[in-house]
Write a protein that holds these residues in place. Structure first.
Motif, PDB file in Angstrom:
ATOM      1  N   UNK A 212       0.816  -1.213   0.000  1.00 22.68           N
ATOM      2  CA  UNK A 212       0.000   0.000   0.000  1.00 22.68           C
ATOM      3  C   UNK A 212       0.845   1.256   0.000  1.00 22.68           C
ATOM      4  N   UNK A 213       0.242   2.325  -0.460  1.00 27.55           N
ATOM      5  CA  UNK A 213       0.748   3.678  -0.225  1.00 27.55           C
ATOM      6  C   UNK A 213       0.125   4.129   1.091  1.00 27.55           C
ATOM      7  N   UNK A 214       0.964   4.550   2.066  1.00 29.78           N
ATOM      8  CA  UNK A 214       0.476   4.732   3.432  1.00 29.78           C
ATOM      9  C   UNK A 214       0.828   6.123   3.956  1.00 29.78           C
ATOM     10  N   UNK A 215      -0.178   6.972   4.239  1.00 25.68           N
ATOM     11  CA  UNK A 215       0.108   8.267   4.872  1.00 25.68           C
ATOM     12  C   UNK A 215       0.611   8.061   6.303  1.00 25.68           C
ATOM     13  N   UNK A 216       1.602   8.866   6.701  1.00 23.18           N
ATOM     14  CA  UNK A 216       2.125   8.813   8.073  1.00 23.18           C
ATOM     15  C   UNK A 216       2.324  10.235   8.577  1.00 23.18           C
ATOM     16  N   UNK A 217       2.487  10.354   9.882  1.00 22.76           N
ATOM     17  CA  UNK A 217       2.741  11.671  10.474  1.00 22.76           C
ATOM     18  C   UNK A 217       4.164  12.112  10.168  1.00 22.76           C
ATOM     19  N   UNK A 218       4.382  13.412  10.151  1.00 21.74           N
ATOM     20  CA  UNK A 218       5.721  13.951   9.917  1.00 21.74           C
ATOM     21  C   UNK A 218       5.910  15.254  10.691  1.00 21.74           C
ATOM     22  N   UNK A 219       7.139  15.465  11.159  1.00 26.57           N
ATOM     23  CA  UNK A 219       7.487  16.718  11.816  1.00 26.57           C
ATOM     24  C   UNK A 219       8.309  17.619  10.911  1.00 26.57           C
ATOM     25  N   UNK A 220       8.234  17.383   9.597  1.00 26.92           N
ATOM     26  CA  UNK A 220       9.076  18.120   8.657  1.00 26.92           C
ATOM     27  C   UNK A 220       8.847  19.621   8.728  1.00 26.92           C
ATOM     28  N   UNK A 221       7.597  20.071   8.847  1.00 29.00           N
ATOM     29  CA  UNK A 221       7.328  21.514   8.889  1.00 29.00           C
ATOM     30  C   UNK A 221       8.055  22.163  10.054  1.00 29.00           C
ATOM     31  N   UNK A 222       7.998  21.519  11.236  1.00 27.17           N
ATOM     32  CA  UNK A 222       8.685  22.074  12.403  1.00 27.17           C
ATOM     33  C   UNK A 222      10.196  22.056  12.195  1.00 27.17           C
ATOM     34  N   UNK A 223      10.686  20.999  11.522  1.00 27.19           N
ATOM     35  CA  UNK A 223      12.122  20.924  11.250  1.00 27.19           C
ATOM     36  C   UNK A 223      12.592  22.038  10.337  1.00 27.19           C
ATOM     37  N   UNK A 224      11.788  22.331   9.318  1.00 23.22           N
ATOM     38  CA  UNK A 224      12.141  23.424   8.398  1.00 23.22           C
ATOM     39  C   UNK A 224      12.149  24.757   9.139  1.00 23.22           C
ATOM     40  N   UNK A 243       5.864   1.860  -1.502  1.00 23.39           N
ATOM     41  CA  UNK A 243       6.486   0.532  -1.403  1.00 23.39           C
ATOM     42  C   UNK A 243       7.721   0.335  -2.283  1.00 23.39           C
ATOM     43  N   UNK A 244       8.781   1.085  -1.971  1.00 24.02           N
ATOM     44  CA  UNK A 244      10.097   0.854  -2.572  1.00 24.02           C
ATOM     45  C   UNK A 244      11.117   0.837  -1.435  1.00 24.02           C
ATOM     46  N   UNK A 245      12.294   0.215  -1.658  1.00 24.12           N
ATOM     47  CA  UNK A 245      13.275   0.035  -0.593  1.00 24.12           C
ATOM     48  C   UNK A 245      14.021   1.307  -0.231  1.00 24.12           C
ATOM     49  N   UNK A 246      14.277   2.151  -1.213  1.00 19.24           N
ATOM     50  CA  UNK A 246      15.139   3.302  -0.959  1.00 19.24           C
ATOM     51  C   UNK A 246      14.908   4.360  -2.022  1.00 19.24           C
TER      52      UNK A 246
END
Length: 342
Positions: A212-224, A243-246
């Motif tokens: 599946x393509x799976x949405x997850x939480x991220x803190x990227x905005x705060x990091x930027x 769903x890819x390794x890298x």
């Protein structure tokens, strides 16, 4: 002649092993010596996964077991298997800097235990939970000159922050960024199961990573915003695991303070490759993600995907190897920090 900095690695998973491997291929290899690794897994498995890697290929050198230790290209690395930060005699190992790559310790209180156990300084392979959890957060190429050498705990930020901050800094400096929305398309990670299972409190992450393509939480905005405070309140982000390794990508939507043509943006990004040598790259080829496996850049701007739509709206697409690029930045930050230490 200055002696190589004595490094230890805590947590020998994807990033820990990539750091060791990157050091063998890096121009900085004479600046460091990895003297210790702490990893709960058994030594035979550690040696095997060092030598053979499904993503980055066979190790470019010799990997052997030497009693209870690891031998890499003839150099002995002391191996321990503690599950606690204070379960290793770091001081006795003569460690100058610990690279905390387990991802298990995020708070100041948790990271402080490494210092109390004899590590003089700790470079963390993820953002601190808050700015107060670390003494300084570095995106190499942006703010490493702010290191003084007096810090005890430094964060290498995240792979996504390292990828997008130089791009946003360039856009803001040239055109002004009124608002930015970031969508990360990230390869699978080890907090996801291969098949549905009880792996995470986030119910989406209990689902099969490879189906599946799976949405997850991220803190990227705060990091930027931590690195570019002038953009505070202007950045939003979401993340989707694919769903890819890298190799991952960031789809960047920005509202600039003036209308800009796609050619202007691409010209700026091409020029940025000279301002961030080895960190930012640019290409106009018709790429797929596999093209950037084992690419040491923090970010590769795909000029073929740049779009504008009037009223200052622009869309950019940025590729990055979330393992290899980030591992190389850890070495860059370790070197920049060590250069400031008296």
């Amino acid at each position: 002649m200055k002696h190589p900095l004595r490094l230890a690695i805590n947590g020998y998973g994807r990033i820990g092993r990539c750091v060791l491997r990157a050091l063998q291929e890096s121009a900085l290899k004479d600046s460091f010596e990895v003297v210790a690794i702490n990893e709960p897994a058994d030594l035979a498995t550690m040696a095997y996964l060092t030598q053979f890697d499904s993503t980055h290929g066979i190790f470019p050198g010799r990997v052997e077991q030497a009693g209870e230790d690891l031998m890499v290209n003839g150099r002995r690395i002391r191996v321990s298997h503690s599950r606690r930060p204070d379960g290793v005699d770091w001081a006795g190992l003569g460690v100058d800097m610990l690279l905390e790559c387990s991802g298990q310790y995020g708070s100041r209180e948790q990271l402080q235990v490494f210092l109390e156990a004899g590590c003089p300084r700790v470079l963390v392979s993820h953002p601190g939970g808050s700015a107060a959890d670390v003494d300084y957060t570095v995106v190499y190429g942006i703010n490493e000159r702010g290191l003084t050498g007096s810090e005890r705990i430094v964060s290498n930020a995240s792979c996504t922050t390292n990828a997008i901050v130089p791009v946003l800094a360039e856009l803001d400096g040239a055109f002004g960024v009124a608002h930015a929305f970031l969508t990360t398309l990230h390869s699978v990670m080890n907090d996801q199961p291969m098949i549905d299972g009880y792996h995470h409190s986030d119910l989406r992450r209990t689902r099969s990573a490879m189906q599946s393509i799976i949405p997850v939480a991220t803190g990227l905005a705060q990091g930027v915003e931590r690195l570019l405070p002038r953009l505070s309140g202007k950045v939003q982000a979401k993340a989707i695991r694919v769903p890819i390794l890298n190799v991952s990508a960031i789809d960047l939507m920005v509202k600039l303070e003036r209308d800009v043509a796609a050619d202007e943006i691409n010209a700026l990004m091409m020029d940025a490759t000279h301002r961030y040598p080895g960190l930012v790259s640019y290409s106009f080829h018709p790429h797929a993600s596999v093209d950037f496996n084992h690419d040491a850049h923090s970010a590769i701007v795909d000029g073929s995907q740049t779009r504008t739509n009037g009223d200052g709206f622009a869309n950019l697409f940025v590729w990055f190897d979330n393992e290899w690029g980030f591992a190389n930045r850890m070495l860059d930050v370790a070197k920049a920090w060590s250069d400031r230490i008296g």
